[in-house]
Design an enzyme around this catalytic site. Structure first.
Site, short mmCIF file in Angstrom:
data_model
loop_
_atom_site.label_atom_id
_atom_site.label_comp_id
_atom_site.label_asym_id
_atom_site.label_seq_id
_atom_site.Cartn_x
_atom_site.Cartn_y
_atom_site.Cartn_z
CE1 TYR A 123 -8.56 1.99 3.27
CE2 TYR A 123 -9.88 0.36 2.13
CZ TYR A 123 -8.82 0.67 2.95
OH TYR A 123 -8.02 -0.32 3.45
CG ASN A 169 -2.19 -0.76 1.00
OD1 ASN A 169 -2.73 -0.72 -0.10
ND2 ASN A 169 -2.69 -1.44 2.01
CG HIS A 225 -7.59 1.58 -0.52
ND1 HIS A 225 -6.60 1.65 0.43
CD2 HIS A 225 -7.82 0.26 -0.71
CE1 HIS A 225 -6.25 0.41 0.79
NE2 HIS A 225 -6.97 -0.43 0.10
#
Length: 433
Positions: free
Chosen positions: A251, A149, A200
């Site tokens: 998210y 990430n 996300h």
């Protein structure tokens, strides 16, 4: 070499046992001969624990997979068929810094978005591009599956600055498939979901169960064939969903419910219990379990870590590439006109047809302004973040952070940057040559 060589960079991660479980379960079709686990000096102890557990898992399953743990990245990459990256530059301590500094500065503290995700990207991109240089030289035909990430930004940096065959992966989409399959009591194969967006920051624009659209079940909270308890509930205001005509991912709460989340994070900060603190404790507990010589399989406690089913997504993708199934997966890939309102060379997260020689994203059609506005804004931030990480240009970094919707002003962006960059100096060779 007869079987596949699979290399896991960040092999000392607490997630690795789940990945190994997936490899073992699919060994009859994948025929993996070697799994190389590679890590850095700081992760040596965890790597050793994961190595021992992996060997116990393989032995229990009566598999002939050779497990190799090493700190020699180049040796691990050499002749690999697939490389999986799941690294955390600066370990969990830097994640905690990212969250604490952000919240103290009055903005959301989170590891993949806002100022926290920004700093994680700056630390990670140079390391990932170094890894890609090794892959280009030592395993030029390998597929790179990136879980590191912020996955979309990292994937975009690799797409723009290397020749590696990279695919970005996230467990977010597969969790939706599992959730809807469970709610409607069908198999995952009976669930079809249309996604549009970036990592996300994806929206569901179509949901089909056995070929029938069920979007209205979510948008209205009512169903013509299911009881109330079976109607999918994501905690969003129904009037908001109906006006959007799409389902946001989890998210999105950072963007659509910023005040509430920030208030919650301030409370956590006062108690020294941000998500980073929670994850550190979960990690500690997991490795205590992993060290037990009686443990020979992935413990259920791993699902608390937040990355549940990521290995299933990875193994399913490897199977699709290896067997040339032409199955559809939701992946981070180069846009190439798939989302017309974004540049061609950026990373997007959409449904793709997977073949052994190529990954082809499926067109998503026109993107409505309700989605397009936030999507273009965050993507522009991501483009600038990649440029800042590669060049070490503080001005570009300032522009990137200022542009992010969770940063309220250029002044705040500058304050955050002035505090965060020095703390991260040892991980930012481009900014501090």
């Amino acid at each position: 070499m007869n079987g596949l060589k699979l290399t896991v960079i960040g092999g000392g991660s607490s997630y690795t046992p789940e990945l190994l479980e997936g490899i073992i379960k699919n060994q009859d079709v994948l025929h993996v001969s070697e799994v190389w686990l590679v890590d850095v000096e700081q992760g040596k102890e965890k790597l050793s624990i994961i190595e021992d557990l992996s060997k116990r898992m393989v032995e229990k399953a009566n598999c002939s997979i050779r497990i190799v743990a090493t700190l020699n990245r180049r040796e691990a990459i050499k002749n690999a068929t697939y490389v999986i990256t799941q690294i955390r530059v600066g370990q969990l301590a830097m994640r905690r810094n990212d969250e604490y500094i952000s919240i103290k500065q009055g903005v959301i503290g989170q590891e993949t978005t806002g100022s926290g995700g920004f700093m994680k990207a700056l630390r990670t991109i140079p390391v990932m591009l170094d890894i890609c240089k090794d892959i280009e030289k030592l395993a030029p035909d390998a597929w790179l599956l990136n879980f590191t990430n912020p996955a979309g930004i990292i994937t975009e940096a690799i797409l723009k600055h290397s020749n590696v065959k990279v695919i970005g992966l996230c467990n977010n989409p597969i969790n939706y498939y599992k959730k809807f399959a469970n709610i409607y009591n069908v198999s995952m194969e009976d669930v079809s979901i249309n996604f549009v967006g970036i990592n996300h920051l994806i929206w569901i624009t179509g949901l089909y169960i056995s070929g029938q659209s069920r979007m209205d079940d979510v948008l209205t909270g009512k169903s013509d064939i299911y009881e109330a308890k079976n109607i999918p509930n994501f905690g969003w205001d129904l009037e908001f969903l109906q006006s959007m005509q799409a389902i946001p991912c989890g998210y999105h709460k950072y963007y659509y419910q910023t005040d509430r989340i920030l208030e919650e994070q301030h409370r956590q900060l006062q108690d020294n219990e941000t998500r980073a603190d929670q994850v550190q404790q979960v990690e500690k507990d997991l490795f205590e379990i992993y060290q037990n010589p009686e443990v020979q399989e992935k413990p259920e406690a791993l699902e608390k870590r937040g990355g549940a089913y990521y290995s299933e997504a990875a193994i399913n993708l490897i199977k699709s590439i290896h067997l040339n199934t032409k199955n559809v997966h939701t992946l981070n890939v180069r846009n190439n006109g798939t989302i017309a309102c974004l540049p061609n060379d950026v990373s997007i997260e959409v449904n793709c047809v997977v073949e052994s020689h190529q990954i082809t994203p499926l067109q998503v059609g026109e993107v409505r302004p309700q989605i397009r506005g936030l999507l273009q804004n965050v993507k522009a931030y991501e483009e600038l973040t990649v440029e800042a990480a590669v060049t070490g240009n503080k001005g570009i970094a300032l522009q990137a952070l200022t542009l992010h919707p969770l940063i309220p002003s250029a002044e705040r962006a500058k304050d955050i940057l002035d505090e965060m960059l020095p703390v991260n100096e040892r991980y930012l060779p481009r900014f501090y040559p």
